[in-house]
Design an enzyme around this catalytic site. Structure first.
Site, mmCIF file in Angstrom:
data_model
loop_
_atom_site.group_PDB
_atom_site.id
_atom_site.type_symbol
_atom_site.label_atom_id
_atom_site.label_comp_id
_atom_site.label_asym_id
_atom_site.label_seq_id
_atom_site.Cartn_x
_atom_site.Cartn_y
_atom_site.Cartn_z
ATOM 1 N N LEU A 170 -94.329 -29.341 -23.112
ATOM 2 C CA LEU A 170 -93.939 -28.580 -24.529
ATOM 3 C C LEU A 170 -93.128 -29.674 -24.943
ATOM 4 O O LEU A 170 -92.070 -30.252 -24.648
ATOM 5 C CB LEU A 170 -93.449 -27.444 -24.217
ATOM 6 C CG LEU A 170 -94.373 -26.215 -23.959
ATOM 7 C CD1 LEU A 170 -93.637 -25.115 -23.809
ATOM 8 C CD2 LEU A 170 -95.385 -25.928 -25.024
ATOM 9 N N ASP A 171 -93.422 -30.061 -26.390
ATOM 10 C CA ASP A 171 -92.308 -30.607 -27.326
ATOM 11 C C ASP A 171 -91.311 -29.497 -27.677
ATOM 12 O O ASP A 171 -91.692 -28.436 -27.634
ATOM 13 C CB ASP A 171 -93.190 -31.313 -28.523
ATOM 14 C CG ASP A 171 -92.104 -31.724 -29.687
ATOM 15 O OD1 ASP A 171 -91.308 -32.479 -29.289
ATOM 16 O OD2 ASP A 171 -92.488 -31.134 -30.821
ATOM 17 N N LYS A 172 -90.368 -30.075 -28.514
ATOM 18 C CA LYS A 172 -89.228 -28.806 -28.611
ATOM 19 C C LYS A 172 -89.479 -28.665 -30.170
ATOM 20 O O LYS A 172 -90.026 -27.564 -30.462
ATOM 21 C CB LYS A 172 -88.031 -29.095 -28.567
ATOM 22 C CG LYS A 172 -86.993 -28.068 -28.510
ATOM 23 C CD LYS A 172 -85.407 -28.561 -28.641
ATOM 24 C CE LYS A 172 -84.846 -29.412 -29.611
ATOM 25 N NZ LYS A 172 -84.962 -28.639 -30.966
ATOM 26 N N THR A 173 -89.153 -29.462 -31.009
ATOM 27 C CA THR A 173 -89.303 -29.078 -32.464
ATOM 28 C C THR A 173 -90.501 -28.861 -33.142
ATOM 29 O O THR A 173 -91.277 -29.655 -32.977
ATOM 30 C CB THR A 173 -88.407 -30.329 -33.171
ATOM 31 O OG1 THR A 173 -87.062 -30.540 -32.649
ATOM 32 C CG2 THR A 173 -88.179 -29.793 -34.774
ATOM 33 N N VAL A 185 -98.332 -30.148 -25.460
ATOM 34 C CA VAL A 185 -98.308 -29.136 -26.476
ATOM 35 C C VAL A 185 -97.402 -30.006 -27.550
ATOM 36 O O VAL A 185 -96.157 -30.002 -27.389
ATOM 37 C CB VAL A 185 -98.033 -27.795 -26.324
ATOM 38 C CG1 VAL A 185 -98.284 -26.716 -27.596
ATOM 39 C CG2 VAL A 185 -98.983 -27.266 -25.210
#
Length: 632
Positions: A329-332, A526
């Site tokens: 997963l990406d964060k922002t 993602v």
């Protein structure tokens, strides 16, 4: 806006196969081919009842020949592409039945095969109904303010900055911001959400939204070809042209299944001396369960996903989703809401400029960036009534920062490492983050550190529950890969069940992380930003948040979540696994029953006609079973 002419819509809504044949043409051909045995079979039976045996046999033979000819053509085309399909077994059974005088069995097999093809076409049309609905709503015209009046113009002529009137009943032709009025919108075609939404001045509106309230004014932020809706249409068209690898894998079974069929038929003939037994084996071995069940079930899964706001670009993606073991997963904008808000501004000492000037220059430059932090600065500047200038000579490094000229000044924005690396060494005294882990945007003006803009973001609602649900669905590893600094990542992920957290990573680093995770099994990435696009392409399955994410990530990804919520991730996995399981159930049950029938036919317990009728029942059952993948 006015509705698109039907002929324009049909041109957009038809997909083509690898020979350039439209889906509607193939559908008409399948209806035409099935008509021959559908009419010929009962007509021959009537002739036999009246004692006209020779006429009945001739009728059945004539009814079989069009199907056999079409089948032979398809086989030749496939062989020229070095593809060996299961159609060969069906052609053998019809040909052998005609050669030994079992024309009734040949006609039944012809009806079975042609009817199965028609059932497949029907299932595909039903399964693609939700996706083609998007195509039929493509807006073609818009009302634009030109000079002192409104003029109707083609949607493709709209440019960023154009002011449009969105009337009641209109579909927004481009992405934009509400400039005047309050919008009540139906987003169900984009997101699957049935309830209307309310948006006020300054809100971002995606193209493809239906205005169910009063007219409002919209300022275009993208042209029509770059809008959310146009990207979705391109994805739908690509999805409709796809062929699943599992279907090709089913074709790979053809040689083995064909070898078994021929061997059993040969043994039956050799042992009994009766060629009719061999024909009975060939007839019941017609492999429609493999030919039909897999594509029907997978396309049905695509349709079910589309109903829930999950746009899957191809049937092969359904298969890939079903096998995912690791999610990165990406964060922002992915794990978090991605709607950053300005929390404060810290000026350099001695100050290079005042706080208002720093924000105005930073926001002016950030008009050229799609990053969520850029949107936050631009929104804050506009809310304060600041006049923004047009930036020049802009250069952006994905995931790191942006530079350019504003009002004759060279402005650099981005992470501390990026900004400090571009200014004089004596001006590099600046902490990398604030103590509570809030993200920052460092600002340099004309080679001098000018200050830091503090931003705030929040985890998406239910993020922890989604991660737990992914675990329960068999995802073994959940990993975070973000360009933010370690302190920020640590604060945002505290208490969340991540197996690894990788912070301060560039786009190239994210690709390396995805590739490293592939040693554990298939990986889903993602993300939503431009810097996520390479990692999305490198992953087994790339999933993008498409409503507020960048066009690059949405175009690169295999799957786009049209609903701005992470809860669609576990839903997508459930849909994919159900579609795969239904396909495999249909295949194994159908082939298993066919093998039992082949054994019975080889022993002389089934005639060719009885075998054909039995296989007909098996085929109908597996296609109907495959359609279960449409249900929730």
């Amino acid at each position: 806006m006015i509705s698109s002419p039907p002929q324009v819509l049909s041109a957009h809504s038809e997909s083509r196969d690898r020979r350039g044949v439209t889906t509607s043409f193939r559908s008409r051909m399948k209806r035409g081919i099935v008509a021959a045995p559908l009419v010929g079979l009962p007509l021959g039976l009537a002739l036999r009842l009246y004692g006209a045996e020779a006429a009945a046999n001739l009728t059945w033979m004539i009814a079989t020949l069009p199907v056999l000819a079409k089948l032979a053509f398809d086989i030749i085309v496939s062989l020229r592409r070095s593809e060996f399909g299961l159609d060969i077994a069906a052609a053998l059974s019809m040909s052998a039945a005609l050669l030994v005088g079992e024309s009734l069995a040949a006609a039944i097999v012809a009806l079975m095969y042609a009817g199965g093809q028609y059932l497949e076409a029907f299932a595909e049309r039903r399964a693609q109904r939700d996706m083609t609905a998007l195509l039929s709503r493509r807006p073609m015209r818009a009302m634009r303010f030109d000079g002192d009046g409104l003029h109707e113009v083609p949607a493709e002529s709209i440019a960023p900055g154009d002011r449009l009137m969105i009337r009641q009943g209109d579909v927004t032709p481009v992405d934009g911001l509400i400039e005047n009025g309050i919008a009540r919108l139906d987003l169900s075609a984009l997101t699957g959400e049935s309830l209307p939404v309310r948006r006020e001045i300054g809100a971002e509106i995606p193209s493809g939204a239906s205005n169910i309230g009063q007219a409002f004014e919209l300022v275009a932020s993208r042209g029509a070809k770059d809008s959310v809706y146009a990207g979705i249409v391109r994805m739908v068209e690509a999805a409709q042209r796809s062929k699943a690898p599992m279907s090709r894998l089913a074709d790979h079974y053809a040689l083995g299944f064909l070898a078994i069929t021929v061997a059993v038929a040969g043994l039956a003939w050799s042992a009994s001396g009766d060629a009719v037994r061999a024909v009975a084996v060939l007839v019941i071995a017609t492999p429609c369960p493999l030919l039909l069940a897999v594509p029907v079930a997978l396309v049905a899964g695509m349709s079910r996903a589309a109903r829930h706001g999950i746009l899957v670009k191809g049937a092969q993606v359904i298969e890939g989703l079903a096998s995912i073991r690791t999610i990165v997963l990406d964060k922002t904008g992915t794990l978090t809401e991605g709607r950053l808000r300005l929390a404060g501004i810290e000026m350099a000492e001695p100050p290079v400029c005042d706080e208002t000037t720093l924000l105005r220059l930073a926001a002016s430059l950030d008009q050229a960036s799609p990053h969520v932090a850029a949107r936050a600065l631009v929104d804050e500047a506009r809310n304060r009534g600041l006049s923004l200038s047009v930036p020049d000579t802009v250069r952006e490094t994905a995931g790191e920062g942006i530079s350019g000229d504003v009002e004759g000044l060279h402005v650099v924005l981005g992470g501390s490492n990026f900004v400090m690396g571009l200014i004089a060494p004596c001006d590099t005294e600046s902490p990398a983050y604030v103590p509570d882990g809030r993200p920052i945007v460092a600002v340099a003006i004309d080679g001098k550190f000018a200050g830091r803009i503090l931003l705030s973001d929040r985890l998406r609602h239910g993020a922890e529950d989604v991660l737990g649900e992914l675990r329960s669905l068999g995802v073994e590893r959940v990993v975070l890969a973000t360009g933010d600094l370690p302190k920020i990542a640590a604060v945002m992920t505290a208490g969340l069940p991540f197996d690894a957290v990788h912070a301060d990573k560039s786009a190239a680093d994210k690709v390396a992380i995805v590739k490293a995770e592939q040693r554990y099994g298939p990986v889903m990435m993602v993300g939503d930003g431009v810097n996520d696009a390479p990692a999305l392409a490198a992953a087994t399955i790339g999933a993008a948040l498409g409503i507020h994410g960048s066009a690059a990530s949405a175009e690169t990804a295999d799957m786009v979540l049209l609903v701005d919520s992470l809860d669609r991730l576990p839903l997508a996995l459930r849909v994919a696994r159900r579609a795969r399981d239904v396909a495999l159930q249909s295949v194994f049950a159908g082939i298993g029953l066919s093998l039992l029938g082949m054994a019975a036919a080889a022993m002389g317990w089934l005639t060719p006609v009885q075998g054909a009728l039995l296989q007909e029942g098996i085929d109908v059952a597996v296609v109907l079973n495959a359609l279960r993948a449409l249900s929730d």
